[in-house]
Enzyme design. Structure first.
Site, short mmCIF file in Angstrom:
data_model
loop_
_atom_site.label_atom_id
_atom_site.label_comp_id
_atom_site.label_asym_id
_atom_site.label_seq_id
_atom_site.Cartn_x
_atom_site.Cartn_y
_atom_site.Cartn_z
CD GLU A 1 -2.70 -1.17 2.56
OE1 GLU A 1 -3.85 -0.74 2.45
OE2 GLU A 1 -2.21 -1.58 3.64
CB CYS A 43 -7.79 -6.73 -1.69
SG CYS A 43 -6.58 -5.89 -0.66
C1 PEP Z 1 -6.68 -0.66 0.26
O1 PEP Z 1 -6.04 0.23 0.82
O2 PEP Z 1 -6.74 -0.80 -0.98
C2 PEP Z 1 -7.45 -1.64 1.06
C3 PEP Z 1 -8.05 -2.67 0.51
O3 PEP Z 1 -7.53 -1.39 2.39
P1 PEP Z 1 -8.58 -0.35 3.05
O4 PEP Z 1 -9.50 0.14 1.97
O5 PEP Z 1 -9.27 -1.10 4.12
O6 PEP Z 1 -7.64 0.72 3.55
MG MG Z 2 -5.65 0.14 2.92
#
Ligand code: PEP
Ligand code: MG
Length: 594
Positions: free
Chosen positions: A434, A505
């Site tokens: 990320e 994801c």
């Molecule tokens: C993302 O950052 O893409 C992720 C799936 O996590 P979240 O949206 O929960 O930060």
């Molecule tokens: Mg995230």
């Protein structure tokens, strides 16, 4: 022209057309404000306490009907009942009746205002949420006092619900079959209301300003859960247009749903796993029904929010074991706590950070609070004995962090082994990619773990430098930015060179314009919101790898987002005209100069 068109945040897709029916209006505007004589004070105080007791009794009765698998909702109702029992709110209101001679509804309003003033300056989202709960509870008592309660069990016919807010207790009480859709003033994409709407599969909008001023009971309204619009009293022509769109959308969902249990395999035989992102165990039936092959991202934060204490290891383990066992042999990937940034828990108070998105969040927060971290790791390990469980750490910035996190995992395993508790010693361990730093050293990181999962929601935010929640710069939040595409490709290549699998994801996984490009890169699995799974599976099944690789080569040569948009539009238009109709709004905001 329609009387009015309002905008909100679409939290559940589809189009609903029907009569508006208001529940849970904001009572403030109708609140009687007068004083009572000294002789009447005792009676006024008694009226106040009777209303508190009556609402408490009603909520307790609703609580008893909450099915066991909706435990989180049950816990929230418990919180509301505790607030009603707590003499703080009713006590202050009583004082206002006795000292200022205010009527009870007004006195209660002043008591709530005191709490709002005391906590108003606090930025901690947890405290803000608690204040919202106080408001919800007070609204219910006031509605009882002024006789403006809505009997949620007596909703007439099939209607579109309009509300200031819908609480978990409300959603338990409402007969789902009577609701065609809903819109609320409060709420965000990940609020309970949004989650409930998605699992009920009905169109819904939240965050609709002016809803209570513009819409009236009985108005004909269109809820467009695709574009986020509410059309109030549409013209004949508009109505015809929306009826057509609704029918078209229904056909489309039926069509794509039919094939949703088939494997996500391209024409030329390449297989991609399609998994679901979920926050609650209750979302599993909808996920499986939509063709999910498992859960690729279980956001575990939810069990820590909306409560005043921390969940213990046993409570977590019970929940996690349920999840693993229900899904077995399908896989479930537990993401360890991603608290911080916009999700705080009261036990740790406010961190007072100037820039929380870059602060003590996710894995950083867990490594700073090892006891909390370890209890979650132990609970996940315990669940690994009951199904196909993997674990992943969020927001990893470098190799040392992975090693530290894995050291805590090793310690949790050693403890469980000593205690004779079962777990899977081979449980796969991955990390979320990320942060740009993780991308640049993806080759090093790949040697430390069993898999990667690319979290594009954060990765785009941190690499383009654009707050994912700030609408002023949302035009820059671009999955199809050349930098985003290069970034994702770098990670996929690094993973494959090291022989590990890579999933994606973030929301990009449910974007039909991006998926062919991701396939071209060789992504192994996609994890996305359950509702979007049938559409994405359809795209995968009707495409072939050869074309995806060709498209990828072309887009990687493009220097601007607009050029890439043009190419993906052409690609989708040729093969999937329906998707263009329903998803072109995704590309509408492209005002960027890049
Ligand atoms: C993302 O950052 O893409 C992720 C799936 O996590 P979240 O949206 O929960 O930060
Ligand atoms: Mg995230």
């Amino acid at each position: 022209m329609a009387d009015k068109i309002l905008s909100g945040i679409p939290v559940s897709t589809g189009i609903a057309i029907g009569k508006a029916f208001f529940v849970n209006r904001n009572h403030k505007a109708h609140l009687p404000r007068h004083t009572v004589s000294a002789a009447m004070m005792d009676a006024e105080v008694a009226r106040l306490h009777d209303a508190f007791a009556a609402v408490e009794a009603e909520l307790t009765a609703i609580r008893e009907q909450v099915p066991a698998d909706l435990r989180d909702y049950g816990l929230l109702i418990d919180t509301h009942v505790l607030m009603l029992k707590d003499p703080k709110l009713s006590g202050v209101a009583e004082e206002y009746i006795r000292t200022l001679g205010l009527n009870c509804a007004w006195a209660l309003e002043k008591a709530v205002a005191d709490q709002e003033a005391a906590f108003g300056a606090v930025h901690d989202p947890y405290i803000r949420e608690r204040m919202q709960d106080v408001r919800v509870v007070a609204d219910k008592v006031q509605a009882k006092l002024i006789g403006r309660e809505t009997d949620l069990t007596a909703i007439p016919g099939r209607v579109i619900i309009m509300a200031h807010d819908l609480t978990p207790a409300d959603t338990v009480e409402i007969q789902v079959s009577r609701i065609m859709g809903f819109a609320t003033v409060r709420g965000g994409k990940t609020s309970h209301t949004g989650i409930m709407a998605r699992s009920m599969g009905i169109p819904a909008l939240v965050g609709v300003d002016m809803l209570e001023d513009v819409v009236h009971d009985g108005d004909l309204v269109v809820i467009d859960g695709l574009t986020g619009k509410i059309v109030v009293n549409p013209t004949e022509a508009e109505l015809e247009d929306y009826n057509e769109r609704a029918a078209h959308f229904e056909d489309y969902t039926l069509k794509i749903k039919r094939g949703c249990q088939l494997p996500a395999e391209t024409y030329d035989g390449s297989r991609v796993q399609v998994l679901a992102n979920i926050e609650l165990v209750e979302e599993i039936p909808a996920a499986l029904d939509n063709g999910a092959e498992g859960v690729g991202l279980y956001r575990t934060e939810y069990a820590y929010l909306n409560r005043t204490d921390l969940p213990g290891e046993d409570e977590l383990a019970e929940k996690y074991i349920d999840l693993a066992a229900i899904l077995s042999p399908r896989k479930v990937v537990f993401r360890t706590l991603d608290l911080g940034a916009d999700k705080f828990i009261s036990a740790f108070g406010e961190l007072n950070e100037t820039n929380p998105a870059m602060g003590l969040r996710a894995i950083r927060f867990c490594l700073r609070n090892p006891e909390l971290f370890k209890s979650q790791l132990r609970a996940i390990l315990r669940a690994s004995a009951y199904g196909n469980v993997s674990l992943m750490f969020p927001m990893i910035s470098g190799v040392k962090e992975v090693r530290q996190a894995k050291a805590w995992l090793a310690q949790a395993k050693a403890e469980l082994r000593r205690e004779g508790v079962d777990f899977n010693p081979e449980m796969p361990v991955g990390i979320m990619i990320e942060l740009p730093s993780a991308v640049m050293i993806a080759d090093f990181l790949a040697r430390e773990v069993d898999f990667f999962s690319i979290g594009t929601n954060d990765l785009i935010q941190y690499s383009i430098g654009v707050d994912r929640t700030n609408h002023h710069v949302s035009y820059l939040y671009q999955p199809l930015h050349p930098a985003t595409l290069r970034t994702i490709k770098l990670v996929v290549d690094a993973a494959h060179q090291a022989g590990i699998e890579v999933s994606l994801c973030g929301e990009v996984a449910s974007d039909p314009f991006c998926v062919p490009i991701l396939l071209g890169m060789g992504i192994d699995s996609l994890s996305l919101t359950p509702q979007a799974i049938p559409g994405i599976k359809r795209i995968i099944r009707q495409t072939n790898m050869h074309d995806c690789r060709k498209l990828l080569r072309k887009v990687l040569e493009c220097r601007t987002v607009s050029r890439i948009n043009g190419l993906v539009m052409d690609n989708i238009f040729k093969s999937f005209p329906d998707e263009v109709t329903f998803f072109s709004s995704l590309l509408e905001n492209d005002e960027s100069p890049s």
